[in-house]
Each structure stands twice: as C-alpha cells, then as structure tokens.
Motif scaffolding. Structure first.
Motif, mmCIF file in Angstrom:
data_model
loop_
_atom_site.group_PDB
_atom_site.id
_atom_site.type_symbol
_atom_site.label_atom_id
_atom_site.label_comp_id
_atom_site.label_asym_id
_atom_site.label_seq_id
_atom_site.Cartn_x
_atom_site.Cartn_y
_atom_site.Cartn_z
ATOM 1 N N ARG A 1 -7.971 -27.309 -52.274
ATOM 2 C CA ARG A 1 -9.664 -27.794 -52.257
ATOM 3 C C ARG A 1 -9.858 -28.818 -53.513
ATOM 4 O O ARG A 1 -10.710 -29.604 -53.252
ATOM 5 N N ALA A 2 -8.843 -28.691 -54.476
ATOM 6 C CA ALA A 2 -9.076 -29.863 -55.225
ATOM 7 C C ALA A 2 -9.010 -31.219 -55.036
ATOM 8 O O ALA A 2 -9.345 -32.148 -55.306
ATOM 9 N N ALA A 3 -7.980 -31.555 -53.904
ATOM 10 C CA ALA A 3 -7.639 -32.443 -53.023
ATOM 11 C C ALA A 3 -8.525 -32.851 -51.977
ATOM 12 O O ALA A 3 -8.543 -33.827 -51.249
ATOM 13 N N GLY A 4 -9.612 -32.097 -51.806
ATOM 14 C CA GLY A 4 -10.600 -32.253 -50.973
ATOM 15 C C GLY A 4 -10.206 -31.777 -49.544
ATOM 16 O O GLY A 4 -10.835 -32.285 -48.633
ATOM 17 N N ARG A 5 -9.747 -30.689 -49.464
ATOM 18 C CA ARG A 5 -8.828 -30.063 -48.131
ATOM 19 C C ARG A 5 -9.336 -28.657 -48.322
ATOM 20 O O ARG A 5 -9.576 -28.021 -49.456
ATOM 21 N N ILE A 6 -9.518 -28.040 -47.124
ATOM 22 C CA ILE A 6 -9.779 -26.789 -46.851
ATOM 23 C C ILE A 6 -8.632 -26.019 -46.201
ATOM 24 O O ILE A 6 -8.341 -26.480 -45.063
ATOM 25 N N PRO A 7 -8.337 -24.858 -46.715
ATOM 26 C CA PRO A 7 -7.091 -24.268 -45.862
ATOM 27 C C PRO A 7 -7.873 -23.595 -44.759
ATOM 28 O O PRO A 7 -8.811 -22.951 -44.998
ATOM 29 N N ALA A 8 -6.853 -23.367 -43.476
ATOM 30 C CA ALA A 8 -7.285 -22.824 -42.448
ATOM 31 C C ALA A 8 -6.230 -22.131 -41.563
ATOM 32 O O ALA A 8 -5.051 -22.474 -41.938
ATOM 33 N N VAL A 9 -6.423 -21.246 -40.727
ATOM 34 C CA VAL A 9 -5.237 -20.492 -40.034
ATOM 35 C C VAL A 9 -6.136 -20.498 -38.481
ATOM 36 O O VAL A 9 -6.996 -20.111 -38.160
ATOM 37 N N VAL A 10 -4.946 -20.971 -37.625
ATOM 38 C CA VAL A 10 -5.368 -21.048 -36.135
ATOM 39 C C VAL A 10 -4.386 -20.035 -35.503
ATOM 40 O O VAL A 10 -3.357 -20.127 -35.574
ATOM 41 N N TYR A 11 -5.234 -19.215 -34.679
ATOM 42 C CA TYR A 11 -4.448 -18.045 -33.998
ATOM 43 C C TYR A 11 -5.125 -18.020 -32.669
ATOM 44 O O TYR A 11 -6.210 -18.487 -32.185
ATOM 45 N N GLY A 12 -4.555 -17.208 -31.642
ATOM 46 C CA GLY A 12 -5.042 -16.791 -30.258
ATOM 47 C C GLY A 12 -4.109 -17.326 -29.190
ATOM 48 O O GLY A 12 -3.232 -17.778 -29.288
ATOM 49 N N HIS A 13 -4.545 -16.713 -28.053
ATOM 50 C CA HIS A 13 -3.615 -16.746 -26.840
ATOM 51 C C HIS A 13 -2.178 -16.347 -27.128
ATOM 52 O O HIS A 13 -1.484 -16.912 -26.270
ATOM 53 N N GLY A 14 -1.981 -15.359 -27.940
ATOM 54 C CA GLY A 14 -0.719 -14.717 -27.843
ATOM 55 C C GLY A 14 0.431 -15.755 -28.740
ATOM 56 O O GLY A 14 1.545 -15.452 -28.628
ATOM 57 N N THR A 15 -0.307 -16.908 -29.419
ATOM 58 C CA THR A 15 0.605 -17.670 -30.250
ATOM 59 C C THR A 15 0.696 -17.185 -31.744
ATOM 60 O O THR A 15 -0.164 -16.351 -31.872
ATOM 61 N N ASP A 16 1.853 -17.650 -32.393
ATOM 62 C CA ASP A 16 1.800 -17.213 -33.488
ATOM 63 C C ASP A 16 0.851 -18.183 -34.325
ATOM 64 O O ASP A 16 0.503 -19.481 -34.182
ATOM 65 N N PRO A 17 0.343 -17.469 -35.478
ATOM 66 C CA PRO A 17 -0.777 -18.339 -36.209
ATOM 67 C C PRO A 17 -0.233 -19.410 -36.796
ATOM 68 O O PRO A 17 1.172 -19.569 -37.236
ATOM 69 N N VAL A 18 -1.111 -20.387 -37.016
ATOM 70 C CA VAL A 18 -0.741 -21.862 -37.536
ATOM 71 C C VAL A 18 -1.534 -22.046 -38.571
ATOM 72 O O VAL A 18 -2.725 -22.233 -38.703
ATOM 73 N N HIS A 19 -0.723 -22.504 -39.749
ATOM 74 C CA HIS A 19 -1.484 -22.651 -40.967
ATOM 75 C C HIS A 19 -1.782 -24.155 -40.963
ATOM 76 O O HIS A 19 -0.854 -25.105 -41.261
ATOM 77 N N ILE A 20 -2.991 -24.593 -41.488
ATOM 78 C CA ILE A 20 -3.469 -25.978 -41.538
ATOM 79 C C ILE A 20 -4.338 -26.265 -42.657
ATOM 80 O O ILE A 20 -5.006 -25.404 -43.210
ATOM 81 N N SER A 21 -4.696 -27.557 -42.822
ATOM 82 C CA SER A 21 -5.772 -27.902 -43.692
ATOM 83 C C SER A 21 -6.562 -28.811 -43.169
ATOM 84 O O SER A 21 -6.134 -29.721 -42.067
ATOM 85 N N LEU A 22 -7.898 -28.696 -43.389
ATOM 86 C CA LEU A 22 -9.082 -29.813 -42.880
ATOM 87 C C LEU A 22 -9.558 -30.475 -43.772
ATOM 88 O O LEU A 22 -9.815 -30.044 -45.194
ATOM 89 N N PRO A 23 -10.044 -31.699 -43.608
ATOM 90 C CA PRO A 23 -10.940 -32.287 -44.491
ATOM 91 C C PRO A 23 -12.273 -31.538 -45.015
ATOM 92 O O PRO A 23 -12.970 -31.369 -44.189
ATOM 93 N N ALA A 24 -12.530 -31.543 -46.269
ATOM 94 C CA ALA A 24 -13.603 -30.461 -46.819
ATOM 95 C C ALA A 24 -14.944 -30.816 -46.234
ATOM 96 O O ALA A 24 -15.927 -30.374 -45.644
ATOM 97 N N HIS A 25 -15.287 -32.342 -46.605
ATOM 98 C CA HIS A 25 -16.471 -32.648 -46.475
ATOM 99 C C HIS A 25 -16.868 -32.773 -44.910
ATOM 100 O O HIS A 25 -17.956 -32.279 -44.571
ATOM 101 N N GLU A 26 -15.969 -33.443 -44.117
ATOM 102 C CA GLU A 26 -16.296 -33.404 -42.560
ATOM 103 C C GLU A 26 -16.384 -32.222 -42.213
ATOM 104 O O GLU A 26 -17.356 -32.006 -41.243
ATOM 105 N N THR A 27 -15.663 -31.361 -42.497
ATOM 106 C CA THR A 27 -15.632 -29.867 -41.929
ATOM 107 C C THR A 27 -16.960 -29.164 -42.171
ATOM 108 O O THR A 27 -17.323 -28.479 -41.404
ATOM 109 N N ALA A 28 -17.180 -29.202 -43.614
ATOM 110 C CA ALA A 28 -18.548 -28.575 -44.185
ATOM 111 C C ALA A 28 -19.665 -29.055 -43.335
ATOM 112 O O ALA A 28 -20.723 -28.227 -42.847
#
Length: 202
Positions: free
Chosen positions: A22-49
């Motif tokens: 978050r200090a680097a301007g990114r948001i931690p996130a997790v993507v899941y669904g369709h029977g797949t394993d969760p994928v841990h990612i980060s997204l650009p904070a301002h654009e995502t907000a």
C-alpha cells in the motif's frame, strides 16, 4: 464493460507485506473461482479506486498467465481513513450469469404533500457478468399517497432477471402529514406521563 487493469503476482504475505504494498501505491487482492486455486495479486491503487467506485465493477485483469475477467466481490477498507486495504475478486466468463445486488436510484418527485420512502437500497438480479447495470432507476414522478412500488414493478435491463422476492417493497409513498404524526407519536412513547418534567427538591 470490463475495465482493463494490469495485475502483478504477489508472493509475500502478512500485514507487513501488505503495508509495504500500500505504501508503494498498490492494493493486495486475491482472485478465485471456477474451481481454481486462489491467485494472489496486487493492483494499482489509484486506478483501482476510481474503477470500484461503481458497484459490481468487472475488471479485465492482465495477469502473468493471461487475461481474466473478475468481478469485485468484496472491498475491505480502513474504517477511519477509508483506504482500500484488500480486494476479493471472483473469476467470471463472458456471458456467464451472476447474482449481484444493484443499487436503486429514485427519479422524479412524488405528488405534492407526500414523501417517498426508499425501503430497499438494492435489488438482487441475475445478469450477464459483462452487462451488470450501474444502477436501476425507479420513477416516483407524481406518485400519490399510498403508492407502493415492489421489485416486480422495477424495469430491468434486457437480459436481466429478478433473483429476489418480487413482492419486496422498494418504495412507499405516504402523506407527509401522516409521516410527521407517526414520528411525533413514536417520539412521545418514551416521554413521562403528562409530558412535564418536575425537578425534585434536594
């Protein structure tokens, strides 16, 4: 429409790692669904907000493994600073039907001397993941005292279906004087008998 956004893989976890992201301007996130394993990612904070200010936003994620569509399922914010701390995203496919709560917006003015009460802020719909409406507009123009608008009365966009109770009350219109009388009666229930406050000698 899905909003394109670049995601980066996330390998470090825990509160400390999240704070650094978050200090680097990114948001931690997790993507899941369709029977797949969760994928841990980060997204650009301002654009995502900016994107997730809209309810039920769908992101076109540019992942290291390829492009994926994901629906914003949960947004965790700092209760004081309102900074986005984490996102939960669920994988969707083009044309896939999903159930989402869509905000309701009132349009117009009820008849003079009446007040319109919005009883339900959202409506549960089954709709294509890539065609989720931003909101549902309900007209109350000229609505008279006693008017009741239920979920079944709300005009839905093409391809959308009502997923909740069709009898759910969305808007009720009442005479404003009746509303005031009800408020006065409710407020008076806790008042002492006779309505007077008598100070005791001490």
């Amino acid at each position: 429409m899905a909003d394109k956004i670049t995601a980066e893989a996330r390998t470090n976890f825990g509160k400390g790692a999240a704070r650094k992201l978050r200090a680097a301007g990114r948001i931690p996130a997790v993507v899941y669904g369709h029977g797949t394993d969760p994928v841990h990612i980060s997204l650009p904070a301002h654009e995502t907000a900016l994107i997730i200010r809209r309810a039920n936003a769908v992101l076109d994620l540019a992942l290291p493994t390829g492009s994926q569509l994901a629906l914003v399922k949960d947004v965790q914010k700092d209760p004081v600073r309102q900074i986005i701390e984490h996102l939960d995203l669920i994988l969707v496919r083009t044309g896939e039907l999903v159930e989402v709560e869509v905000p309701i917006v009132l349009e117009g003015e009820a008849a003079p001397g009446t007040v319109a009460n919005l009883d339900s802020q959202t409506l549960l719909l089954k709709v294509s993941a890539t065609a989720i409406p931003e909101n549902l507009v309900v007209s109350i123009e000229g609505a008279e005292d006693g008017t009741q608008i239920t979920a079944a009365d709300v005009r839905l966009p093409e391809g959308a279906e009502l997923a909740g109770d069709p009898a759910l009350l969305i808007v009720g219109v009442a005479n404003s004087q009746s509303e005031q009388s009800l408020e006065d009666a409710t407020a008076g229930e806790g008042a002492p008998a006779g309505g007077d406050v008598v100070a005791s000698d001490s």
